[in-house]
Design an enzyme around this catalytic site. Sequence first.
Site, short mmCIF file in Angstrom:
data_model
loop_
_atom_site.label_atom_id
_atom_site.label_comp_id
_atom_site.label_asym_id
_atom_site.label_seq_id
_atom_site.Cartn_x
_atom_site.Cartn_y
_atom_site.Cartn_z
N CYS A 1 -2.79 -35.91 13.99
CA CYS A 1 -4.19 -35.49 14.11
C CYS A 1 -4.34 -34.01 13.73
O CYS A 1 -4.20 -33.67 12.56
CB CYS A 1 -4.70 -35.79 15.52
N HIS B 1 -2.91 -41.53 16.76
CA HIS B 1 -1.99 -40.93 17.73
C HIS B 1 -0.89 -41.88 18.22
O HIS B 1 -1.09 -42.60 19.20
CB HIS B 1 -2.79 -40.46 18.95
N GLU C 1 1.69 -41.09 19.88
CA GLU C 1 2.19 -40.67 21.20
C GLU C 1 1.36 -41.23 22.35
O GLU C 1 1.76 -41.14 23.52
CB GLU C 1 2.27 -39.13 21.28
#
Lengths: 231, 82
Positions: free
Chosen positions: A85, A194, A196
């Site tokens: 991002c 994302h 994560e």
Amino acid sequence: MRVGVITFPGSLDDRDALRAITLAGGEAVSLWHGEHDLQGVDAIVLPGGFSYGDYLRCGAIAAHSPIMSEVIDAANKGMPVLGICNGFQVLVEAHLLAGGLIRNDHGTFIRRDQKLRVENVDTAWTNKYSVGQEIVIPLKNGEGGFIADEETLDRLEGDGLVAFRYVDVNPNGSLRDIAGLRNARGNVVGLMPHPEHAVEPGFGPDMPEAMSSGTDGLAMFQSVLAATVLS
Amino acid sequence: MPTVIVEVMPKEVLLDPAGKATARALQRFGDGEITDVRIGKRFELTIDGEVTPKLLEHIGEIAKDVLSNDVIEDVISIRVAD
């Protein structure tokens, strides 16, 4: 295997990235933007957020922060670097990846569980996926529209440098549905969504099997552990 | 102290979502004379000392490398303020 996560002023997903590395089996190391010390890490993650308040352009000021001279140097020598991002925006501003990222074409911030297709697995961050594999990870951005001129887009496609593509929905007007890129060497990867945030059951995106059960992002962090062992 | 003004605009070929949104809002004003809006940036750099050709050259480099991103923007003018 030590993987560093750089915190810039305004980073907000640095903790999640550190946690993802730990869950994948790596040793997570916090790095600070204002220093010139990579603390001997083997790979680096540039996390999501709004570094320097997104002033000037998203990622632009972070790309010129002190630690980035070491990051650019290390990346050019082959160290794995992942930009997520805002981290992707930093990599683009640092000219480690091609193109640019502008405001979403519909003008608003968007948050959704996003389906992606993995287009290239010959990288330090995607080798645990298979070509054409579809994954779902969260997307959340206001300025995620990927752009480049036609010539650059053709070159990226021709050289196999598109790492991820949006499937079903193009959430931000990105040209040719590009969600993520790799560099020619395959050590640098950047993407808007994302990984994560999709590493542990109960805290990931909703999946057909169960709510919040998605863990499709974990393989990205497992990939770099495998890549470093191999090199 | 002199001021150097640097102006940066999004490239013409690219979508300018902020400009487009503003243009749509402006449809509510007037009789439709305003058909498009493009939004750029103006930087005012305060200079300690004289603005020399060498300094302007330096500012040109900063404008290209930092103040703008040539993938999405053009530096359209660099000038000393009156």
